[in-house]
Design a protein around this motif. Structure first.
Motif, PDB file in Angstrom:
ATOM      1  N   MET A  32       0.831  -1.209   0.000  1.00  0.00           N
ATOM      2  CA  MET A  32       0.000   0.000   0.000  1.00  0.00           C
ATOM      3  C   MET A  32       0.866   1.260   0.000  1.00  0.00           C
ATOM      4  N   ASP A  33       1.970   1.209   0.734  1.00  0.00           N
ATOM      5  CA  ASP A  33       2.911   2.349   0.706  1.00  0.00           C
ATOM      6  C   ASP A  33       3.468   2.548  -0.704  1.00  0.00           C
ATOM      7  N   GLU A  34       3.815   1.434  -1.358  1.00  0.00           N
ATOM      8  CA  GLU A  34       4.385   1.515  -2.701  1.00  0.00           C
ATOM      9  C   GLU A  34       3.359   2.057  -3.703  1.00  0.00           C
ATOM     10  N   ILE A  35       2.110   1.626  -3.547  1.00  0.00           N
ATOM     11  CA  ILE A  35       1.054   2.163  -4.417  1.00  0.00           C
ATOM     12  C   ILE A  35       0.907   3.667  -4.187  1.00  0.00           C
ATOM     13  N   LYS A  36       1.012   4.072  -2.934  1.00  0.00           N
ATOM     14  CA  LYS A  36       0.884   5.497  -2.608  1.00  0.00           C
ATOM     15  C   LYS A  36       1.956   6.329  -3.314  1.00  0.00           C
ATOM     16  N   VAL A  37       3.208   5.907  -3.232  1.00  0.00           N
ATOM     17  CA  VAL A  37       4.250   6.700  -3.912  1.00  0.00           C
ATOM     18  C   VAL A  37       4.079   6.603  -5.424  1.00  0.00           C
ATOM     19  N   GLY A  38       3.558   5.486  -5.888  1.00  0.00           N
ATOM     20  CA  GLY A  38       3.280   5.370  -7.321  1.00  0.00           C
ATOM     21  C   GLY A  38       2.198   6.350  -7.766  1.00  0.00           C
ATOM     22  N   ILE A  39       1.153   6.474  -6.974  1.00  0.00           N
ATOM     23  CA  ILE A  39       0.095   7.440  -7.311  1.00  0.00           C
ATOM     24  C   ILE A  39       0.643   8.863  -7.243  1.00  0.00           C
ATOM     25  N   THR A  49      -3.071  10.262  -0.067  1.00  0.00           N
ATOM     26  CA  THR A  49      -3.055   9.710  -1.420  1.00  0.00           C
ATOM     27  C   THR A  49      -3.176   8.204  -1.277  1.00  0.00           C
ATOM     28  N   LEU A  50      -4.143   7.609  -1.923  1.00  0.00           N
ATOM     29  CA  LEU A  50      -4.376   6.182  -1.717  1.00  0.00           C
ATOM     30  C   LEU A  50      -5.203   5.592  -2.847  1.00  0.00           C
ATOM     31  N   ALA A  51      -5.244   4.261  -2.890  1.00  0.00           N
ATOM     32  CA  ALA A  51      -6.153   3.571  -3.814  1.00  0.00           C
ATOM     33  C   ALA A  51      -7.355   3.128  -3.002  1.00  0.00           C
ATOM     34  N   ILE A  52      -8.532   3.614  -3.359  1.00  0.00           N
ATOM     35  CA  ILE A  52      -9.720   3.127  -2.662  1.00  0.00           C
ATOM     36  C   ILE A  52     -10.229   1.877  -3.369  1.00  0.00           C
ATOM     37  N   SER A  53     -11.002   1.090  -2.638  1.00  0.00           N
ATOM     38  CA  SER A  53     -11.510  -0.171  -3.158  1.00  0.00           C
ATOM     39  C   SER A  53     -12.821   0.095  -3.863  1.00  0.00           C
ATOM     40  N   GLY A  54     -12.764   0.271  -5.167  1.00  0.00           N
ATOM     41  CA  GLY A  54     -13.978   0.529  -5.916  1.00  0.00           C
ATOM     42  C   GLY A  54     -13.609   1.020  -7.301  1.00  0.00           C
ATOM     43  N   ALA A  56      -9.334   2.484  -7.256  1.00  0.00           N
ATOM     44  CA  ALA A  56      -9.371   3.838  -7.801  1.00  0.00           C
ATOM     45  C   ALA A  56      -8.391   4.720  -7.039  1.00  0.00           C
ATOM     46  N   PRO A  57      -7.282   5.096  -7.708  1.00  0.00           N
ATOM     47  CA  PRO A  57      -6.337   6.037  -7.078  1.00  0.00           C
ATOM     48  C   PRO A  57      -7.005   7.392  -6.857  1.00  0.00           C
ATOM     49  N   ILE A  58      -6.759   7.974  -5.706  1.00  0.00           N
ATOM     50  CA  ILE A  58      -7.367   9.263  -5.361  1.00  0.00           C
ATOM     51  C   ILE A  58      -6.399  10.032  -4.475  1.00  0.00           C
ATOM     52  N   SER A  59      -6.425  11.343  -4.560  1.00  0.00           N
ATOM     53  CA  SER A  59      -5.543  12.166  -3.733  1.00  0.00           C
ATOM     54  C   SER A  59      -6.267  13.450  -3.332  1.00  0.00           C
ATOM     55  N   PHE A  60      -5.981  13.886  -2.106  1.00  0.00           N
ATOM     56  CA  PHE A  60      -6.604  15.084  -1.545  1.00  0.00           C
ATOM     57  C   PHE A  60      -5.524  16.060  -1.105  1.00  0.00           C
ATOM     58  N   SER A  61      -5.677  17.320  -1.461  1.00  0.00           N
ATOM     59  CA  SER A  61      -4.724  18.337  -1.021  1.00  0.00           C
ATOM     60  C   SER A  61      -5.010  18.711   0.432  1.00  0.00           C
ATOM     61  N   GLU A  62      -4.083  19.424   1.025  1.00  0.00           N
ATOM     62  CA  GLU A  62      -4.274  19.829   2.424  1.00  0.00           C
ATOM     63  C   GLU A  62      -5.453  20.776   2.582  1.00  0.00           C
ATOM     64  N   PRO A  66      -2.429  -2.927  -9.330  1.00  0.00           N
ATOM     65  CA  PRO A  66      -2.002  -1.527  -9.312  1.00  0.00           C
ATOM     66  C   PRO A  66      -0.546  -1.360  -8.875  1.00  0.00           C
ATOM     67  N   ARG A  67      -0.093  -2.180  -7.929  1.00  0.00           N
ATOM     68  CA  ARG A  67       1.306  -2.124  -7.513  1.00  0.00           C
ATOM     69  C   ARG A  67       2.235  -2.343  -8.705  1.00  0.00           C
ATOM     70  N   ALA A  68       1.786  -3.194  -9.642  1.00  0.00           N
ATOM     71  CA  ALA A  68       2.634  -3.544 -10.780  1.00  0.00           C
ATOM     72  C   ALA A  68       2.552  -2.510 -11.900  1.00  0.00           C
ATOM     73  N   THR A  69       1.614  -1.591 -11.828  1.00  0.00           N
ATOM     74  CA  THR A  69       1.384  -0.718 -12.986  1.00  0.00           C
ATOM     75  C   THR A  69       1.316   0.768 -12.664  1.00  0.00           C
ATOM     76  N   ILE A  70       1.190   1.112 -11.388  1.00  0.00           N
ATOM     77  CA  ILE A  70       0.829   2.489 -11.044  1.00  0.00           C
ATOM     78  C   ILE A  70       1.873   3.515 -11.487  1.00  0.00           C
ATOM     79  N   ALA A  71       3.148   3.125 -11.523  1.00  0.00           N
ATOM     80  CA  ALA A  71       4.159   4.107 -11.931  1.00  0.00           C
ATOM     81  C   ALA A  71       4.304   4.166 -13.445  1.00  0.00           C
TER      82      ALA A  71
END
Lengths: 392, 392
Positions: A75-82, A93-98, A236-242, A274-279
């Motif tokens: 999950m950490d690796e997916i996060k830096v990939g996103i 920043t995370l991948a939600i399940s959906g 579904a990768p998603i990210s929120f600003s501060e 996603p871990r294999a493709t996100i970057a």
């Protein structure tokens, strides 16, 4: 009051007695004795795209536990990939399940409270959907409307912001129902001058055409796994600003496994892909370049076959979903069905405001190759010869 | 008002210009150059369980389209499979895209409106979670509480119904936090006499111990894919009786791809695994018998090693999740970590009211074999010898 149920107590453990006491009234379904039918298809619709063998193999690995150390690492690796794919340094920043649609709901549910003024840029199906979801959330909705196939200028958006003073602007980067790309440069600064958050749907575009979350001042950005990223749908990768943080804390049912919550109940192996493709295997710049070049190659081929492209301005064409008018006299459904059944290729008709009007051809990630384009152009040529053409 | 943004218009298509004008500020993450790390483990916790090769292979097939005819057929086949596994003829029977927890939220969201009186039977973590979710939905919540490891009698439930006159009763069939099974015979009739709907969580129990939805008068029933069904997590079979229909139409964000809505945006290949497993390869009766026999075999082995079982009454023990007290003087975390690292087997500590008190050993579907039980008993024996035992 109902009668006493005392007489039932004796029977309370009947379900643990020998099997003869349980009568199954629903028999095993005969349909499930047949093997699973999954034909091989070249998926050149607006998504999902095909999944390359390397990513299928990742997703087919055996499970580990959802709270095992290796899962948190993934999950950490997916996060830096996103963060790379989105070009953001946002911590949330995370991948939600959906699916991507689930990300749209999560984005709006965590941003919109009843009565909030929301401005939705509507130039296709995704703006319409955002209106629908926001309405269910009780927002005070204002629509900025453009015809299908067009995008919004900063001036038009500025006028909408000035008129309605919304707390949130929803806009679609890649409007897959029409094949138009929305320019985003300057939009974040504009929104923030109006004290408005910027929410961008990049489900159909991310990885295929440039988007730079932090530099463009986007506050909420999401995409789907099954488009350019070539993973199965379901994350579904998603990210929120501060700037979003005060809003998220007001949110609804997000505590368990959701946005901003604890890391529990991840879909485990669904995250292996996603871990294999996100970057993006080729890197972002190469991916953007490839999609642009191949889209031009397809559009040239379509025009040679006599098609008229739906989006007039070449620079405004979305490289991942290419829309062309259904040729005069033809039925779109007959063409897509012929191509599916005769050539094993999925292309799509229109959706929402483009329904019945266009054919849509997707070129996403692994599927965006000149070889595939030649195949689909050949299939279209074949369809124009074999499908019924009504009298003009 | 903010300043004009006219000067930005010239730059509106900068994102389509040569790559040199886009500066990527977030570099490609080095972590993603490493291969995906997924160790092989025997998953004998409370779920997920291991996925057998046949089901992994089904889930690893290439994608087709979410609205292709074959996909609708697969969804139809999953539906009749769930009807068999649940023993129901309910028309509104489907696999939703999400974990079992997502099914809990979907069940409550579609049943509970603000102010509705809801009675929740709380004898472990799942009742606690249902209270939490119902609270967020604005329900008028009443709790029927029993100590961890105990179940509810019909008399106790009748008293709760008579006292609170709820419109919905939530109860957990297999309380995986404590390893207790809730008897259900007669419960539906009882609830209906009080004009109350019966909602049953069978995430940890379905397929491992008898449940007969129609015969037991259950109105809403759901489970998860990653327990006895041995599929990856991410889909949740759920079924609604006709008594639920007036409630569902009041529901919230369920139009798109959700309960009672159109069939769009399914997770495609994530449904291939449930298609391969939903009717239970051995059939229901054999599966119930197997789980019961193997649970008894494990419990006898645990007692031989000196463990005390958490649920006193043998008939009330959940065959899929077996809980035993942590032996006096030992630290549960040291035991589970030793077994994971030394034997490659996941077993679990407690959860919610059983946290810190118990070890939980799951025997689900494909994993419920005497061979696996012998392995975990051997690992436990080894752990008792090697783990630190404090002075008594």
């Amino acid at each position: 009051l109902p009668p006493s149920v005392g007489s039932l107590y004796m029977n309370i453990f009947s379900h643990c007695r020998p099997m003869a006491t349980q009568k199954l009234l629903v028999p095993p379904p005969a349909a499930l004795l047949q093997p699973l039918l999954v034909p091989d298809r070249l998926m050149l619709g607006p998504g999902p795209s095909n999944v390359p063998p390397r990513i299928l193999a990742a997703g087919g690995r055996q499970l580990i536990g959802h709270i095992h150390e290796e899962m948190f690492q993934i999950m950490d690796e997916i996060k830096v990939g996103i963060q790379y794919a989105f070009q953001t340094q946002n911590a949330l920043t995370l991948a939600i399940s959906g699916t991507g649609h689930c990300a749209m709901e999560a984005a709006l549910l965590n941003t919109v409270e009843p009565g909030d003024a929301v401005l939705v840029a509507v130039n296709g199906i995704w703006g319409e959907r955002a209106v629908d979801v926001s309405q269910r959330l009780g927002a005070d909705i204002h629509q900025l409307v453009k015809p299908a196939g067009e995008y919004f200028t900063l001036k038009e958006i500025e006028e909408g912001l000035a008129q309605h003073m919304p707390s949130l602007l929803f806009i679609t980067h890649g409007e897959s129902s029409t094949g138009v790309v929305q320019p985003l440069d300057g939009l974040g600064d504009l929104c923030h001058r109006f004290n408005c958050l910027l929410l961008v749907d990049a489900v159909a575009s991310l990885g295929g055409t440039p988007i730079l979350m932090d530099q463009q001042g986007i506050d909420i950005l999401y995409t789907g796994s099954q488009k350019v990223l070539n993973a199965p749908p379901g994350t579904a990768p998603i990210s929120f600003s501060e700037r979003m943080f005060p809003h998220i804390s007001r949110g609804g049912l997000v505590k368990f496994g959701g946005v901003g919550g604890e890391r529990i109940y991840s879909p485990i192996s669904l995250l292996f892909s996603p871990r294999a493709t996100i970057a993006l295997p080729t890197g972002l710049e190469n991916s953007w370049k490839l999609h642009k070049e191949n889209s031009i190659y397809l559009c040239e081929g379509l025009q040679r076959l006599g098609f008229t492209l739906f989006v007039k301005e070449p620079e405004a064409r979305l490289p991942t979903v290419n829309a062309a008018w259904v040729p005069s006299g033809y039925d779109w459904k007959e063409i897509t069905t012929f191509i599916l059944n005769t050539h094993g290729i999925e292309i799509s008709g229109g959706l929402g405001p483009s329904a019945g009007k266009v054919l849509r051809i997707g070129l996403m990630g692994y599927n965006s190759t000149k070889f595939n384009i030649d195949r689909v152009l050949h299939a279209l040529q074949d369809a124009l010869q074999h499908c019924h053409k009504s009298k003009m």
